[in-house]
Design a protein around this motif. Structure first.
Motif, mmCIF file in Angstrom:
data_model
loop_
_atom_site.group_PDB
_atom_site.id
_atom_site.type_symbol
_atom_site.label_atom_id
_atom_site.label_comp_id
_atom_site.label_asym_id
_atom_site.label_seq_id
_atom_site.Cartn_x
_atom_site.Cartn_y
_atom_site.Cartn_z
ATOM 1 N N ILE A 48 0.827 -1.206 0.000
ATOM 2 C CA ILE A 48 0.000 0.000 0.000
ATOM 3 C C ILE A 48 0.869 1.267 0.000
ATOM 4 C CG2 ILE A 48 -0.359 0.237 2.533
ATOM 5 C CD1 ILE A 48 -3.266 0.458 0.153
ATOM 6 N N ARG A 49 1.986 1.195 0.722
ATOM 7 C CA ARG A 49 2.957 2.299 0.714
ATOM 8 C C ARG A 49 4.341 1.719 0.482
ATOM 9 N NH1 ARG A 49 -1.184 3.514 4.160
ATOM 10 N NH2 ARG A 49 -0.417 1.924 5.584
ATOM 11 N N TYR A 162 -4.685 7.226 -5.668
ATOM 12 C CA TYR A 162 -3.431 6.939 -4.965
ATOM 13 C C TYR A 162 -3.248 5.457 -4.682
ATOM 14 C CZ TYR A 162 -7.039 6.995 -1.422
ATOM 15 O OH TYR A 162 -8.211 6.755 -0.753
ATOM 16 N N GLN A 200 -12.567 -4.470 1.411
ATOM 17 C CA GLN A 200 -11.953 -3.157 1.180
ATOM 18 C C GLN A 200 -13.011 -2.068 1.148
ATOM 19 O OE1 GLN A 200 -9.068 -2.224 1.504
ATOM 20 N NE2 GLN A 200 -7.982 -4.155 1.485
ATOM 21 N N THR A 233 -14.034 -2.179 5.714
ATOM 22 C CA THR A 233 -14.041 -0.747 5.874
ATOM 23 C C THR A 233 -15.262 -0.172 5.178
ATOM 24 O OG1 THR A 233 -11.638 -0.640 5.797
ATOM 25 C CG2 THR A 233 -12.774 1.346 5.265
ATOM 26 N N PRO A 260 -13.128 6.059 6.485
ATOM 27 C CA PRO A 260 -12.031 6.932 6.049
ATOM 28 C C PRO A 260 -12.528 8.130 5.257
ATOM 29 C CG PRO A 260 -11.497 4.631 5.625
ATOM 30 C CD PRO A 260 -12.956 4.674 6.004
ATOM 31 N N GLN A 262 -9.970 10.565 4.241
ATOM 32 C CA GLN A 262 -8.732 10.779 3.456
ATOM 33 C C GLN A 262 -8.264 12.227 3.363
ATOM 34 O OE1 GLN A 262 -7.482 8.036 3.260
ATOM 35 N NE2 GLN A 262 -8.864 6.457 2.530
ATOM 36 N N ASP A 300 -9.279 7.095 8.346
ATOM 37 C CA ASP A 300 -7.938 7.140 7.742
ATOM 38 C C ASP A 300 -7.784 8.486 7.042
ATOM 39 O OD1 ASP A 300 -7.658 4.461 8.382
ATOM 40 O OD2 ASP A 300 -7.878 3.742 6.324
ATOM 41 N N PHE A 331 -1.474 8.767 7.302
ATOM 42 C CA PHE A 331 -0.363 8.285 6.479
ATOM 43 C C PHE A 331 0.171 9.416 5.611
ATOM 44 C CE2 PHE A 331 -3.662 5.032 6.947
ATOM 45 C CZ PHE A 331 -2.964 4.081 7.665
ATOM 46 N N LYS A 332 1.489 9.483 5.485
ATOM 47 C CA LYS A 332 2.051 10.419 4.515
ATOM 48 C C LYS A 332 1.810 9.834 3.128
ATOM 49 C CE LYS A 332 6.297 10.884 6.554
ATOM 50 N NZ LYS A 332 7.677 11.376 6.571
ATOM 51 N N SER A 334 2.249 8.277 -0.220
ATOM 52 C CA SER A 334 3.373 7.526 -0.776
ATOM 53 C C SER A 334 3.040 7.211 -2.234
ATOM 54 C CB SER A 334 3.538 6.244 0.051
ATOM 55 O OG SER A 334 4.452 5.366 -0.527
HETATM 56 N N1 SAH Z 1 -10.392 0.302 1.322
HETATM 57 C C1 SAH Z 1 -10.029 1.178 2.350
HETATM 58 C C2 SAH Z 1 -8.563 1.510 2.443
HETATM 59 C C3 SAH Z 1 -7.538 0.525 2.197
HETATM 60 S S1 SAH Z 1 -5.897 1.104 2.300
HETATM 61 C C4 SAH Z 1 -10.740 2.500 2.139
HETATM 62 O O1 SAH Z 1 -10.994 2.882 1.034
HETATM 63 O O2 SAH Z 1 -10.956 3.150 3.103
HETATM 64 C C5 SAH Z 1 -5.804 1.749 3.936
HETATM 65 C C6 SAH Z 1 -5.438 3.188 4.005
HETATM 66 O O3 SAH Z 1 -4.126 3.398 3.487
HETATM 67 C C7 SAH Z 1 -6.293 4.111 3.166
HETATM 68 O O4 SAH Z 1 -7.497 4.429 3.779
HETATM 69 C C8 SAH Z 1 -5.406 5.305 2.975
HETATM 70 O O5 SAH Z 1 -5.583 6.235 4.015
HETATM 71 C C9 SAH Z 1 -4.007 4.712 3.039
HETATM 72 N N2 SAH Z 1 -3.362 4.711 1.715
HETATM 73 C C10 SAH Z 1 -3.730 4.035 0.610
HETATM 74 N N3 SAH Z 1 -2.887 4.302 -0.406
HETATM 75 C C11 SAH Z 1 -1.962 5.182 0.065
HETATM 76 C C12 SAH Z 1 -0.843 5.840 -0.509
HETATM 77 N N4 SAH Z 1 -0.507 5.667 -1.769
HETATM 78 N N5 SAH Z 1 -0.123 6.676 0.293
HETATM 79 C C13 SAH Z 1 -0.458 6.871 1.586
HETATM 80 N N6 SAH Z 1 -1.510 6.276 2.168
HETATM 81 C C14 SAH Z 1 -2.267 5.428 1.424
#
Ligand code: SAH
Ligand code: SF4
Ligand code: F3S
Length: 433
Positions: A48-49, A162, A200, A233, A260, A262, A300, A331-332, A334
């Motif tokens: 994910i990151r 993202y 998800q 989620t 979330p 975001q 999130d 999360f920063k 990524s």
């Molecule tokens: N399906 C869930 C999220 C899955 S990923 C939803 O949509 O809420 C979990 C978390 O990781 C996300 O909610 C987001 O805040 C974070 N995330 C996902 N991709 C990212 C990225 N490229 N950079 C930073 N954070 C990210």
């Protein structure tokens, strides 16, 4: 023969590992205490990151020593990084014998046979195969006897700019109602009291099979022995009145939701392709509060999405102040290869992301302190999940807060009323009522 599984990533990956353990035990393997005594090591990866990617390679560097003592030992990599990198991963790390993703978990028995015969056993497909539902024939192996995850869908139909998940887990495939209910009934007869439905975007469950998520909630709640229901989620766009109403009507559904948001800025939300505005998100929160008395929220947040300005970021802080989440996972940003946000102009320097992140954490710390205090003196319903040092019971409230209290083993698995004596951000000291 013994196995060792190292899991990274989200609850879905965690539940996938529980299923893989079930498959391996069906094949006659036992769980190893540590990787040094294993005959097969699997790393269930997350991508994910950037950080989780790096961790996988450092673990592979460590685990390859296993082959020095046990030349027949097998090393496998599964999960989201395996799906994203494919063969490149084996080229980078030739020590890997087995590779598969969440698409082909059900093929693990054949893959092990191939690897034992000396071949590289790689099952990475562009799309999920037709027979992936065979997976549900296997049991899960769980550490927590009272609370169980149940995966109700695979993949995700959204296109957040993202996010790698639609690539690593494919498009949304809802698991059938019958298959889910069967697993829940089996879990209950195994002593489980709380089921946690996973996807998800669980709030979109059913859309691809002509059903609605609220029906799933009602049907799971009908099962005798299920005492509590949670889900993760939720996506703000799919969370509609039908779901809010079901959450309010069904006593077994806990008064908590992970939703979330975001980002707080409408401009950034649009660039993320989230499909809602700040105002619309806040409306969903009000709707939930109206239908579900006493509901609490967690969320999130991504900090430093491309082009995020100081003003945009302040909108995110404003969301924290308005909703007063019980927990915020931040999360920063990524940049992930092959996602639209990777190549967007206006990438935010890491130093700015770090500064914004620490401001966000500081604000949330203050809010959490106040939220925690507001629990003192209240009566809460708790499911006792575990015991430490012979007399310290650990459990969770319906609103998803951890509590501890004195008591004995006979309390394990019981749903009890407690009074909150002292409350801290991540724990509450309680007394049985
Ligand atoms: N399906 C869930 C999220 C899955 S990923 C939803 O949509 O809420 C979990 C978390 O990781 C996300 O909610 C987001 O805040 C974070 N995330 C996902 N991709 C990212 C990225 N490229 N950079 C930073 N954070 C990210
Ligand atoms: Fe990723 Fe968006 Fe799907 Fe969540 S809803 S998994 S963030 S694409
Ligand atoms: Fe990571 Fe895959 Fe979950 S990328 S967050 S393990 S869906």
């Amino acid at each position: 023969m013994k196995y060792y599984i190292k899991t990274f990533g989200c609850q879905m990956n965690f539940n996938d590992s529980e299923r893989i353990k079930g498959m391996l035990q069906t094949l006659g393997y036992q769980e190893a205490k540590d990787w040094q005594e294993a005959d097969i090591i699997l790393i269930n990866t997350c991508t994910i990151r950037e950080k989780p990617d790096q961790k996988v390679f450092s673990h592979l560097g460590e685990y390859k020593k296993l082959k020095e003592q046990n030349p027949k030992a097998l090393i496998g990599v599964c999960g989201c990084l395996a799906q994203r990198m494919g063969f490149e991963l084996i080229q980078k790390s030739p020590v890997v014998d087995i590779m598969f993703s969440s698409f082909n978990m059900h093929q693990l028995p054949e893959l092990i046979q191939q690897a034992q015969a000396g071949y590289k056993a790689v099952a990475i497909l562009e799309n999920p195969p037709d027979d992936e539902d065979k997976l549900w024939d296997y049991p899960t192996v769980r550490d927590n006897p009272y609370c169980a995850y149940v995966t109700v869908m695979k993949g995700c139909d959204k296109n957040c700019t993202y996010c790698v998940v639609p690539k690593t887990r494919g498009r949304q495939r809802s698991r059938s109602l019958e298959s889910i209910l069967k697993e829940v009934r089996d879990l209950v007869s195994d002593g489980v009291k709380e089921v946690h439905l996973l996807g998800q975007n669980v709030t979109a469950w059913g859309k691809d099979i002509g059903k609605h998520f609220s029906e799933l909630l009602y049907r799971v709640a009908e099962i005798d022995g299920v005492e509590r229901i949670r889900f993760t989620t939720g996506h703000p766009k799919d969370l509609d009145e039908g779901i809010a109403k079901a959450m309010g009507e069904i006593k077994k559904v806990c008064e908590h939701i992970h939703l979330p948001f975001q980002a707080g800025s409408d401009r950034i939300l649009k660039l993320m392709d989230r499909g809602y505005t700040k105002e619309e998100y806040l409306e969903k929160i009000s709707m939930l509060k109206e239908y579900v008395k006493g509901i609490t929220f967690s969320t999130d947040v991504i900090v430093g999405f491309p082009t995020e300005t100081e003003e945009d970021f302040e909108e995110t802080l404003d969301m924290l102040k308005k909703v007063r989440f019980e927990q915020v996972f931040s999360f920063k940003f990524s940049p992930r290869p092959d996602t639209p946000a990777y190549s967007m102009e206006g990438q935010v320097p890491d130093q700015v992301k770090t500064q914004r992140m620490s401001r966000l954490l500081q604000l949330q710390k203050e809010i959490m302190g106040e939220v925690a205090k507001s629990y003192e003196g209240t009566i809460q319903e708790v499911l006792i999940e575990s015991i430490e040092h012979g007399n310290k019971l650990i459990g969770r409230t319906r609103t998803n807060r951890w509590v501890s209290m004195e008591g004995g083993v006979e309390m394990l698995g019981k749903v009890v009323k407690v009074k909150v004596i002292r409350s801290y951000p991540f724990n509450m000291e309680c007394e049985l009522v």
